[in-house]
Design an enzyme around this catalytic site. Structure first.
Site, PDB file in Angstrom:
ATOM      1  N   VAL A 162      47.273  54.060  46.229  1.00 56.40           N
ATOM      2  CA  VAL A 162      46.197  53.111  45.892  1.00 56.40           C
ATOM      3  C   VAL A 162      46.455  52.537  44.777  1.00 56.40           C
ATOM      4  O   VAL A 162      46.536  53.206  43.682  1.00 56.40           O
ATOM      5  CB  VAL A 162      44.865  53.728  46.293  1.00 56.40           C
ATOM      6  CG1 VAL A 162      44.519  54.119  47.699  1.00 56.40           C
ATOM      7  CG2 VAL A 162      44.542  54.931  45.410  1.00 56.40           C
ATOM      8  N   CYS A 163      46.296  51.246  44.573  1.00 53.59           N
ATOM      9  CA  CYS A 163      46.529  50.666  43.353  1.00 53.59           C
ATOM     10  C   CYS A 163      45.963  49.345  43.023  1.00 53.59           C
ATOM     11  O   CYS A 163      45.055  48.756  43.789  1.00 53.59           O
ATOM     12  CB  CYS A 163      48.092  50.062  43.243  1.00 53.59           C
ATOM     13  SG  CYS A 163      49.097  51.313  43.930  1.00 53.59           S
ATOM     14  N   THR A 164      46.269  48.824  41.839  1.00 59.76           N
ATOM     15  CA  THR A 164      45.533  47.251  41.579  1.00 59.76           C
ATOM     16  C   THR A 164      46.782  46.587  40.995  1.00 59.76           C
ATOM     17  O   THR A 164      47.558  47.077  40.303  1.00 59.76           O
ATOM     18  CB  THR A 164      44.585  47.433  40.436  1.00 59.76           C
ATOM     19  OG1 THR A 164      43.669  48.227  40.914  1.00 59.76           O
ATOM     20  CG2 THR A 164      44.075  46.029  40.113  1.00 59.76           C
ATOM     21  N   ASN A 340      43.417  47.486  47.294  1.00 56.82           N
ATOM     22  CA  ASN A 340      43.736  47.920  48.782  1.00 56.82           C
ATOM     23  C   ASN A 340      42.898  47.295  50.026  1.00 56.82           C
ATOM     24  O   ASN A 340      42.747  48.148  50.911  1.00 56.82           O
ATOM     25  CB  ASN A 340      43.696  49.420  48.666  1.00 56.82           C
ATOM     26  CG  ASN A 340      44.716  50.032  47.609  1.00 56.82           C
ATOM     27  OD1 ASN A 340      44.392  50.293  46.349  1.00 56.82           O
ATOM     28  ND2 ASN A 340      45.998  50.282  47.904  1.00 56.82           N
ATOM     29  N   ARG A 353      37.460  48.248  43.056  1.00 55.10           N
ATOM     30  CA  ARG A 353      38.131  47.625  41.793  1.00 55.10           C
ATOM     31  C   ARG A 353      38.648  46.227  41.709  1.00 55.10           C
ATOM     32  O   ARG A 353      38.906  45.717  40.688  1.00 55.10           O
ATOM     33  CB  ARG A 353      39.535  48.395  41.745  1.00 55.10           C
ATOM     34  CG  ARG A 353      39.479  50.009  41.416  1.00 55.10           C
ATOM     35  CD  ARG A 353      40.515  50.648  41.884  1.00 55.10           C
ATOM     36  NE  ARG A 353      40.649  50.884  43.401  1.00 55.10           N
ATOM     37  CZ  ARG A 353      41.798  50.586  44.340  1.00 55.10           C
ATOM     38  NH1 ARG A 353      43.063  50.232  43.486  1.00 55.10           N
ATOM     39  NH2 ARG A 353      41.802  50.733  45.213  1.00 55.10           N
TER      40      ARG A 353
END
Ligand SMILES: *[C@@H]1O[C@H](CO)[C@@H](O)[C@H](O)[C@H]1NC(C)=O
Ligand SMILES: *[C@@H]1O[C@H](CO)[C@@H](O)[C@H](O)[C@H]1NC(C)=O
Ligand SMILES: *[C@@H]1O[C@H](CO)[C@@H](O)[C@H](O)[C@H]1NC(C)=O
Ligand SMILES: *[C@@H]1O[C@H](CO)[C@@H](O)[C@H](O)[C@H]1NC(C)=O
Ligand SMILES: *[C@@H]1O[C@H](CO)[C@@H](O)[C@H](O)[C@H]1NC(C)=O
Ligand SMILES: *[C@@H]1O[C@H](CO)[C@@H](O)[C@H](O)[C@H]1NC(C)=O
Length: 415
Positions: A162-164, A340, A353
């Site tokens: 899971v990322c930005t 995500n 986020r």
């Protein structure tokens, strides 16, 4: 459930949520777990904070160190390419693999799962395309970790990331691409020091890789040692690329089960990004391949080029591009951003986020966007959270890459 969670997760609500998260870790069902937890939190994010400024160059409690660089020589046979890296990192790799096995054994105490992995999954490797099959065999051989476990370890990255990611263009038309790599969701919450065990163990495995042919860089990436796919990379003077997990209940994991059962017409997401970084010849070529190749699971690909307007988020189902969100400077779209969630849907309230990252980018303005100000955005909680392993900053020009290990001191969102 009524009432807002108390700030900073210090109250009983915070503790209850953490206990639940730890418990769900055993279930290995991140999307389902998120859905169950979602209604519990209806108040604004208790871990949010004002947009950070002047955090670059990295220092202080959110900075945990630099990462080493290794050359991967593509002129070597695939089975030998990873030998040097494995010589240095096999202990760290074994720690992570053991952790994953412990989790599997907690959930299936009979030990059957690990047994299947060791004895059955290794045969599946032979059906993977070249050069991936031989590279995985080489890694197993030089690390001493059984092949089936190396394969499962590679599959884990495809599923639990899971990322930005952000691509932004400044007023002069220069492009920047950056990401926080968040990993280890629901994989063992350590109550003693409020951290995810796997996230912590992964930090020593982070490396920058310089893939070379004829002693010249073909592309660079930021990787976990032992993983041969790509989640972040840059092909000098052509494009930058990151991949994010797309939780999707409409067939999200079906493709992976089908792969185990023998169906071989979809590609692993990290293998596609690797093939694109290695062999795509332009921004457009990369975009076409990322949009059209059949995949085993949904994903987001975030691609940046080198010319003004070259930046996009490609939202993929297994078979098709559902949406391509391009930079559009004339219309004021000077950045694209992906966490995500599909951009046309609201993010999960529990895991937003996106809004904080957009708020900080909007506050920064296009006039002041740069790698240092993007680092500020990626250092603002909850964009920075307990799952954040590292931050990577990239510029396409000369393939410039910087990677920093991160830490998120309390109070900090668990994801
Ligand atoms: C396995 O590794 C050993 C040394 O660690 C090496 O001698 C051997 O050639 C390797 N085998 C394969 C198939 O790569
Ligand atoms: C957290 O606690 C574990 C043991 O429970 C320990 O091994 C680890 O070093 C601690 N990590 C940090 C960052 O303090
Ligand atoms: C790459 O460089 C090494 C030493 O720096 C040299 O021995 C080797 O022949 C070079 N390889 C190629 C393909 O140019
Ligand atoms: C890239 O292309 C070369 C030459 O066709 C091929 O040998 C190599 O396996 C390709 N790389 C990947 C990752 O598919
Ligand atoms: C940021 O700016 C964009 C474009 O003006 C706008 O659509 C978006 O709602 C803003 N987001 C936030 C969180 O301020
Ligand atoms: C942009 O940067 C300049 C110089 O550092 C500063 O004076 C200005 O306030 C900044 N603008 C915004 C909107 O932050």
């Amino acid at each position: 459930m009524t009432g807002a969670p108390s700030p900073a997760g210090k109250g009983s609500e915070g503790r209850r949520r953490r206990r639940m998260a730890a418990g769900w870790g055993r279930a290995l069902l991140p999307p389902a777990a998120l859905l169950v937890l979602a209604p519990l939190v209806l108040a604004p994010d208790p871990y949010g904070e004002d947009c950070k400024t002047k955090t670059y160059p990295p220092s202080g409690p959110t900075f945990k160190g630099n990462v080493p660089t290794y050359i991967i020589n593509l002129d070597l046979p695939p089975s030998k390419r990873w030998d040097e890296l494995m010589r240095d990192k096999k202990t760290e790799l074994k720690t992570v693999v053991q952790n994953i096995k412990d989790i599997a054994n907690t959930f299936f105490p009979s030990g059957k799962i690990v047994d299947i992995v060791d004895h059955k999954v290794s045969h599946l490797t032979e059906t993977l395309p070249y050069p991936f099959n031989e590279e995985l065999q080489g890694i197993a051989n030089s690390s001493g970790v059984p092949l089936g476990e190396i394969v499962i370890f590679n599959i884990f990255y495809e599923i639990f990331t899971v990322c930005t990611s952000i691509v932004a263009e400044d007023k002069t038309g220069k492009l920047y691409h950056a990401r926080n790599l968040d990993f280890g969701l629901f994989l063992g919450w350590d109550v003693k020091n409020n951290s995810w065990t796997l996230t912590r163990e992964l930090k020593p495995t982070v490396v920058n890789l310089d893939f070379q042919r004829n002693n010249k860089t073909v592309f660079r990436s930021t990787n976990f040692a032992g993983y041969i796919g790509m989640v972040s990379g840059v092909k000098p003077d052509l494009f930058t690329l990151t991949m994010n997990e797309r939780f999707s209940l409409d067939g999200g994991y079906v493709g992976i089960f089908e792969w185990f059962l023998g169906r071989r017409d979809g590609m692993w997401m990290g293998f596609l990004t690797r093939a694109v970084l290695e062999n795509a010849t332009s921004y457009q070529d990369a975009k076409d391949k990322l949009a059209k190749t059949r995949l085993l699971a949904p994903a987001y690909f975030i691609l940046g080029g080198k010319n003004s307007g070259e930046g996009c988020v490609i939202t993929r189902s297994r078979t098709a591009a559902l949406d391509i969100w391009d930079l559009d400077i004339k219309k004021g779209t000077w950045y694209v951003l992906e966490t995500n969630y599909d951009r046309w849907k609201p993010p999960l309230i529990l895991d937003n986020r996106r809004t904080p990252a957009m708020k900080c980018l909007n506050q920064t303005t296009q006039e002041n966007i740069s790698l240092p100000t993007i680092y500020d955005v990626l250092s603002t909680k909850p964009v920075l959270n307990k799952l954040t392993v590292c931050t990577t900053l990239m510029e396409v020009y000369n393939g410039h890459t910087e990677t920093y290990l991160r830490e998120c001191p309390d109070p900090c969102s668990p994801w």
